[in-house]
Design a protein around this motif. Structure first.
Motif, mmCIF file in Angstrom:
data_model
loop_
_atom_site.group_PDB
_atom_site.id
_atom_site.type_symbol
_atom_site.label_atom_id
_atom_site.label_comp_id
_atom_site.label_asym_id
_atom_site.label_seq_id
_atom_site.Cartn_x
_atom_site.Cartn_y
_atom_site.Cartn_z
ATOM 1 N N ARG A 141 0.831 -1.202 0.000
ATOM 2 C CA ARG A 141 0.000 0.000 0.000
ATOM 3 C C ARG A 141 0.863 1.248 0.000
ATOM 4 O O ARG A 141 1.934 1.288 0.612
ATOM 5 N N LEU A 142 0.386 2.275 -0.714
ATOM 6 C CA LEU A 142 0.997 3.602 -0.673
ATOM 7 C C LEU A 142 0.088 4.521 0.119
ATOM 8 O O LEU A 142 -1.120 4.562 -0.110
ATOM 9 N N VAL A 143 0.673 5.261 1.023
ATOM 10 C CA VAL A 143 -0.102 6.177 1.866
ATOM 11 C C VAL A 143 0.455 7.583 1.717
ATOM 12 O O VAL A 143 1.667 7.799 1.878
ATOM 13 N N ARG A 144 -0.410 8.530 1.392
ATOM 14 C CA ARG A 144 -0.013 9.927 1.277
ATOM 15 C C ARG A 144 -0.178 10.608 2.627
ATOM 16 O O ARG A 144 -1.258 10.573 3.218
ATOM 17 N N ALA A 153 4.646 17.368 2.486
ATOM 18 C CA ALA A 153 3.928 16.115 2.254
ATOM 19 C C ALA A 153 4.891 15.037 1.761
ATOM 20 O O ALA A 153 5.902 15.334 1.127
ATOM 21 N N PHE A 154 4.557 13.776 2.069
ATOM 22 C CA PHE A 154 5.412 12.671 1.630
ATOM 23 C C PHE A 154 4.582 11.399 1.493
ATOM 24 O O PHE A 154 3.422 11.333 1.918
ATOM 25 N N TRP A 155 5.205 10.388 0.885
ATOM 26 C CA TRP A 155 4.575 9.086 0.693
ATOM 27 C C TRP A 155 5.193 8.063 1.635
ATOM 28 O O TRP A 155 6.380 8.125 1.939
ATOM 29 N N GLN A 156 4.362 7.117 2.073
ATOM 30 C CA GLN A 156 4.849 5.981 2.829
ATOM 31 C C GLN A 156 4.530 4.692 2.059
ATOM 32 O O GLN A 156 3.448 4.558 1.480
ATOM 33 N N VAL A 171 7.435 9.194 -5.108
ATOM 34 C CA VAL A 171 7.447 7.753 -5.328
ATOM 35 C C VAL A 171 7.312 7.486 -6.818
ATOM 36 O O VAL A 171 6.425 8.041 -7.465
ATOM 37 N N VAL A 172 8.201 6.663 -7.351
ATOM 38 C CA VAL A 172 8.102 6.229 -8.738
ATOM 39 C C VAL A 172 7.567 4.804 -8.725
ATOM 40 O O VAL A 172 8.212 3.899 -8.188
ATOM 41 N N VAL A 173 6.388 4.604 -9.289
ATOM 42 C CA VAL A 173 5.775 3.282 -9.317
ATOM 43 C C VAL A 173 6.171 2.598 -10.622
ATOM 44 O O VAL A 173 5.782 3.024 -11.698
ATOM 45 N N ALA A 174 6.977 1.546 -10.513
ATOM 46 C CA ALA A 174 7.477 0.831 -11.701
ATOM 47 C C ALA A 174 7.289 -0.663 -11.495
ATOM 48 O O ALA A 174 8.230 -1.440 -11.547
ATOM 49 N N ASN A 175 6.038 -1.057 -11.238
ATOM 50 C CA ASN A 175 5.756 -2.464 -10.962
ATOM 51 C C ASN A 175 4.753 -3.035 -11.956
ATOM 52 O O ASN A 175 3.970 -3.923 -11.647
ATOM 53 N N GLN A 183 -1.713 1.590 -6.365
ATOM 54 C CA GLN A 183 -2.126 2.987 -6.295
ATOM 55 C C GLN A 183 -3.624 3.162 -6.074
ATOM 56 O O GLN A 183 -4.112 4.293 -6.035
ATOM 57 N N GLY A 184 -4.358 2.055 -5.966
ATOM 58 C CA GLY A 184 -5.787 2.158 -5.768
ATOM 59 C C GLY A 184 -6.532 2.649 -6.993
ATOM 60 O O GLY A 184 -7.590 3.259 -6.881
#
Length: 210
Positions: A141-144, A153-156, A171-175, A183-184
């Motif tokens: 999970r990504l949490v803002r 602000a940051f991502w977890q 955050v770079v999402v490369a999956n 990312q929902g």
């Protein structure tokens, strides 16, 4: 959830990839993004090559037309763009002089194109001092944290237990196909496109220069 035990374990594990931009006569958003990435990656590769010279072969790339209809389309795109530094249409005889072997048809010639050792490039980027690599961790999970647009602000990135495994302002999402879930983005499905590679040991191709 499937996750790799090392970086570049999927498609990037192939021995070589061709580096050239996607072109479109209408200069679409995808084409502009591809063009920007094309020139940016050249700068990256040139800087990394001082430490790992085997990362790329900047000998140019020919995107050969697969039919007469595609040849006409390629020629139209090249004429519409009018940007020889990026790509230009070449007939089969000129392509043969550039390649060292004779193609069936002409195509788009990318003089700044290259063959890139993708897995090696990934390793070189991840070996930088500022990079910390975590393996055997499933990002669930990504949490803002913080208001959108706020400077602090940051991502977890959280695992299955909710434990925060990493955090950063970007955050770079490369999956690949798992990106919508992480990312929902349920309304944005992705479809898998099967790729293929052929390894050929043929004497006539030993003259290939690009």
């Amino acid at each position: 959830v499937l996750y790799a035990q090392r970086p570049a374990a999927g498609a990037p594990a192939l021995p070589w990839g061709l580096r050239h931009p996607t072109l479109a006569a209408d200069y679409s958003v995808l084409a502009r993004l591809s063009r920007a990435g094309f020139f940016t990656s050249r700068t990256w590769l040139a800087s990394l090559a001082t430490h790992a010279p085997a990362l790329w072969q900047p000998a140019g790339v020919l995107q050969q037309a697969t039919s007469e209809a595609e040849a006409a389309q390629f020629a139209t795109i090249a004429q519409a763009l009018g940007c020889p530094p990026l790509a230009r249409w070449v007939e089969a005889d000129e392509a043969a002089a550039l390649l060292g072997v004779t193609p069936r048809r002409g195509g788009l010639w990318f003089a700044h194109g290259a063959a890139v050792a993708v897995a090696g490039l990934c390793r070189a980027l991840l070996e930088r001092p500022a990079v910390r690599v975590l393996t055997d961790v499933a990002a669930e999970r990504l949490v803002r944290v913080g208001a959108a647009g706020a400077a602090d602000a940051f991502w977890q990135v959280c695992d299955a237990t909710g434990r925060v495994r990493a955090q950063a302002p970007v955050v770079v999402v490369a999956n690949a196909l798992d990106a919508p879930r992480l990312q929902g983005l349920r309304p944005a499905p992705l479809s898998a496109v099967r790729g293929r590679i052929k390894l050929i040991d043929a004497e006539p191709l030993r003259r290939l220069r690009a």
